[in-house]
Design a protein around this motif. Structure first.
Motif, PDB file in Angstrom:
ATOM      1  N   LYS A 127       2.570   6.253 -17.548  1.00 51.26           N
ATOM      2  CA  LYS A 127       1.214   5.699 -17.529  1.00 51.26           C
ATOM      3  C   LYS A 127       1.209   4.177 -17.453  1.00 51.26           C
ATOM      4  CE  LYS A 127       0.304   5.940 -22.556  1.00 51.26           C
ATOM      5  NZ  LYS A 127       1.604   5.442 -22.920  1.00 51.26           N
ATOM      6  N   SER A 128       2.380   3.560 -17.704  1.00 51.83           N
ATOM      7  CA  SER A 128       2.389   2.097 -17.680  1.00 51.83           C
ATOM      8  C   SER A 128       2.839   1.517 -16.337  1.00 51.83           C
ATOM      9  CB  SER A 128       3.264   1.571 -18.813  1.00 51.83           C
ATOM     10  OG  SER A 128       4.531   2.153 -18.746  1.00 51.83           O
ATOM     11  N   VAL A 129       3.088   2.385 -15.343  1.00 55.75           N
ATOM     12  CA  VAL A 129       3.526   1.853 -14.041  1.00 55.75           C
ATOM     13  C   VAL A 129       2.476   2.168 -12.981  1.00 55.75           C
ATOM     14  CG1 VAL A 129       5.321   1.944 -12.259  1.00 55.75           C
ATOM     15  CG2 VAL A 129       5.953   2.136 -14.668  1.00 55.75           C
ATOM     16  N   CYS A 130       2.165   1.147 -12.217  1.00 53.54           N
ATOM     17  CA  CYS A 130       1.157   1.297 -11.180  1.00 53.54           C
ATOM     18  C   CYS A 130       1.804   0.933  -9.845  1.00 53.54           C
ATOM     19  CB  CYS A 130       0.051   0.317 -11.556  1.00 53.54           C
ATOM     20  SG  CYS A 130      -1.277   0.284 -10.451  1.00 53.54           S
ATOM     21  N   VAL A 131       1.720   1.843  -8.855  1.00 52.15           N
ATOM     22  CA  VAL A 131       2.425   1.599  -7.578  1.00 52.15           C
ATOM     23  C   VAL A 131       1.402   1.430  -6.448  1.00 52.15           C
ATOM     24  CG1 VAL A 131       4.148   2.485  -5.946  1.00 52.15           C
ATOM     25  CG2 VAL A 131       4.337   3.064  -8.383  1.00 52.15           C
ATOM     26  N   PHE A 132       1.611   0.401  -5.654  1.00 52.70           N
ATOM     27  CA  PHE A 132       0.785   0.191  -4.465  1.00 52.70           C
ATOM     28  C   PHE A 132       1.656   0.336  -3.223  1.00 52.70           C
ATOM     29  CE2 PHE A 132      -1.421  -2.466  -7.657  1.00 52.70           C
ATOM     30  CZ  PHE A 132      -2.701  -1.943  -7.553  1.00 52.70           C
ATOM     31  N   SER A 133       1.040   0.789  -2.128  1.00 58.99           N
ATOM     32  CA  SER A 133       1.766   0.738  -0.861  1.00 58.99           C
ATOM     33  C   SER A 133       1.007  -0.190   0.082  1.00 58.99           C
ATOM     34  CB  SER A 133       1.906   2.138  -0.267  1.00 58.99           C
ATOM     35  OG  SER A 133       0.631   2.623   0.057  1.00 58.99           O
ATOM     36  N   TYR A 134       1.696  -0.634   1.125  1.00 66.45           N
ATOM     37  CA  TYR A 134       1.123  -1.600   2.063  1.00 66.45           C
ATOM     38  C   TYR A 134       1.236  -1.027   3.475  1.00 66.45           C
ATOM     39  CZ  TYR A 134       1.459  -4.677  -1.931  1.00 66.45           C
ATOM     40  OH  TYR A 134       1.312  -5.220  -3.183  1.00 66.45           O
ATOM     41  N   LYS A 135       0.170  -1.125   4.241  1.00 66.99           N
ATOM     42  CA  LYS A 135       0.168  -0.596   5.607  1.00 66.99           C
ATOM     43  C   LYS A 135      -0.258  -1.713   6.558  1.00 66.99           C
ATOM     44  CE  LYS A 135       0.977   3.652   4.340  1.00 66.99           C
ATOM     45  NZ  LYS A 135       0.036   4.239   3.412  1.00 66.99           N
ATOM     46  N   ARG A 136       0.314  -1.667   7.769  1.00 69.09           N
ATOM     47  CA  ARG A 136      -0.015  -2.704   8.740  1.00 69.09           C
ATOM     48  C   ARG A 136      -0.933  -2.170   9.834  1.00 69.09           C
ATOM     49  NH1 ARG A 136       5.565  -3.716   7.199  1.00 69.09           N
ATOM     50  NH2 ARG A 136       5.634  -1.586   7.947  1.00 69.09           N
ATOM     51  N   GLU A 137      -1.717  -3.061  10.328  1.00 72.46           N
ATOM     52  CA  GLU A 137      -2.628  -2.691  11.409  1.00 72.46           C
ATOM     53  C   GLU A 137      -2.792  -3.968  12.236  1.00 72.46           C
ATOM     54  OE1 GLU A 137      -6.484  -0.099  10.833  1.00 72.46           O
ATOM     55  OE2 GLU A 137      -6.914  -2.205  10.520  1.00 72.46           O
ATOM     56  N   GLY A 138      -2.036  -4.096  13.327  1.00 67.38           N
ATOM     57  CA  GLY A 138      -2.070  -5.318  14.142  1.00 67.38           C
ATOM     58  C   GLY A 138      -1.666  -6.517  13.307  1.00 67.38           C
ATOM     59  N   GLN A 139      -2.528  -7.536  13.240  1.00 63.07           N
ATOM     60  CA  GLN A 139      -2.196  -8.760  12.487  1.00 63.07           C
ATOM     61  C   GLN A 139      -2.585  -8.634  11.020  1.00 63.07           C
ATOM     62  OE1 GLN A 139      -4.594 -11.110  15.314  1.00 63.07           O
ATOM     63  NE2 GLN A 139      -2.935 -12.594  15.143  1.00 63.07           N
TER      64      GLN A 139
END
Ligand SMILES: Nc1ncnc2c1ncn2[C@@H]1O[C@H](COP(=O)(O)OP(=O)(O)OP(=O)(O)O)[C@@H](O)[C@H]1O
Ligand SMILES: Nc1ccn([C@@H]2O[C@H](COP(=O)(O)O)[C@@H](O)[C@H]2O)c(=O)n1
Length: 431
Positions: A127-139
């Motif tokens: 419960k103490s870890v928060c994960v984000f992901s990152y996605k690209r779209e052109g620039q």
């Protein structure tokens, strides 16, 4: 409550994210916005086309649990992920707001394996870890809460928006009472919070309780010798003990030696609290011994604070807390020495001495060797500490010459007589 509540409720937008992309340069800073933003060239390097991108942040109310979770994740990431995976220290913070930093990591996985996802999946269950992901779209690039099965609690797309550096480097914001302690109570409480997970904490606290009776009256002078490893502190302090007929003390004191290795393996919060308490025990010894003879101290608060600050602050010397910052102020309740001398030698001479000694190097010593930046930060932090500030001594000449130089300084500063003058005298009678 949503796991990401701390980032939400208006706070997310005011938060800045910092990724230590290249330790020799500024971190890459970005904020989040609901509108797409064109990435700068520097940000494109991090969020470029290659690989899967994630960040994870550790947030929980219990500070010792948070510190240990962060250290465990760091270790796991370093031993588990493949070589095609870059891991950078990352944090989120509110510019110039003390204690606003949430520490974490940024992962760029260029491998074809699912190792990072597998690991993040396990970590995310906490419960103490928060994960984000990152996605690209052109620039553009956006961040969203990551879920291995695409069932995010709240799939809000937030676009990466390049941001300027804040006045105070984020790594300086949480130093007080996490890396450096300015009164005994604060360090004491950290060890009290660890007694279940680190049973040795109880023994250390007992030693602190047993020692704390002493106050310092008009005693003999107290002279602290500071410096990086292998600058000649042991050689000089032994010689001073002889020549001044003085008592030689160290911080951490001998009674803490059996616990040192244990606390050295703990994250900074706990490790630094241990060294802070060591200074208070040494202070009690100084109080007693300085009634009988001059006291020489091999490392004291300058070492505790300078190493802690230099380790906590990422990147360059410029990132250190500014000269005059309250972070360089001596703790209100710690016995002050009369004189602090900082031994300095060139990096080349220090390495010669380290090699000549042929001892096993501690991790930190090894780090000093390869990490010129760290060495510079420790030395600069030493020099910025105030009340008392240290006097710099060039320790490159022979041991005899360094001793003479220091005796001269002590005589000038303290009106202290040496052994040649037969008996030490109490400088308070000369003032
Ligand atoms: N003035 C000097 N000139 C040349 N060599 C020196 C001098 N002073 C000390 N040395 C040598 O350098 C090495 C490191 O010295 P010393 O152990 O006194 O340093 P230190 O600061 O106490 O190190 P540490 O903090 O790691 O214990 C030793 O081999 C010592 O003999
Ligand atoms: N008063 C002190 C003394 C030492 N430290 C920490 O210990 C390391 C250096 O000790 P050596 O025995 O190798 O000289 C250094 O990493 C400091 O972090 C301290 O914090 N306070």
């Amino acid at each position: 409550m949503l796991k990401t509540a701390m980032f939400r409720g208006g706070q997310l937008c005011s938060r800045v994210f910092a990724v230590e992309f290249d330790l020799r340069t500024e971190p890459l800073y970005f904020t989040l916005s609901s509108n797409p933003q064109v990435l700068h060239h520097a940000h494109q390097q991090l969020f470029g086309d290659e690989g899967k991108l994630f960040s994870l942040h550790v947030h929980c109310d219990n500070r010792t649990e948070k510190a240990r979770t962060h250290a465990e994740i760091k270790h796991k990431l370093s031993v588990t992920l493949s070589r095609d995976c870059d891991v950078f220290e990352a944090s989120s913070f509110i510019p110039d707001v003390k204690n606003s930093v949430v520490k974490g990591f940024f992962i760029r996985d260029k491998s074809t394996t699912t190792l990072s996802e597998d690991m993040l999946k396990t970590l995310q269950q906490s419960k103490s870890v928060c994960v984000f992901s990152y996605k690209r779209e052109g620039q553009y690039c956006w961040q969203e809460l990551w879920s291995p099965v695409n069932q995010v609690e709240e799939s809000v797309r937030q676009y990466i928006t390049p941001a300027a550096a804040a006045e105070h480097h984020p790594s300086t914001l949480n130093i007080r009472n996490s890396d450096v302690f300015y009164c005994m109570k604060e360090a004491y409480e950290v060890l009290q919070e660890c007694t279940d997970i680190i049973p040795e904490s109880k023994e250390v606290l007992k030693l602190v309780d047993e020692q704390l009776e002493t106050s310092r009256g008009d005693g003999f002078p107290v002279i602290v010798i500071e410096g990086l490893d292998a600058t000649g502190k042991t050689t000089l302090t032994e010689a001073l003990r002889e020549s001044l007929n003085a008592t030689l003390l160290k911080s951490p004191p001998q009674c803490l030696a059996p616990f040192r290795q244990r606390f050295d393996s703990e994250p900074p919060l706990i490790r630094r609290a241990f060294y802070a308490l060591g200074n208070y025990i040494t202070a009690a010894h100084i109080g007693k011994e300085s009634l009988r003879a001059p006291v020489i101290v091999d490392r004291y608060w300058h070492s505790t604070a300078a190493y802690a600050i230099a380790t906590a602050v990422g990147g360059r010397v410029e990132n250190l807390p500014k000269p005059g910052s309250e972070l360089y102020q001596w703790p209100e309740d710690l016995l002050k020495p009369n004189l602090v001398l900082l031994l300095t030698v060139s990096p080349e001479e220090r390495l010669r001495r380290l090699r000549g000694r042929g001892q096993d190097k501690t991790v930190e010593e090894a780090e000093l060797e390869i990490n010129q930046l760290f060495r510079l930060k420790v030395e600069e932090a030493y020099k910025r500490i105030q009340n008392p500030a240290c006097i710099i001594v060039d320790a490159s000449p022979s041991p005899q010459e360094v001793l003479q130089q220091v005796q001269h300084l002590i005589r000038n500063k303290m009106s202290l007589v040496t052994r040649q003058d037969k008996k030490p005298c109490n400088p308070s009678t000369h003032h």
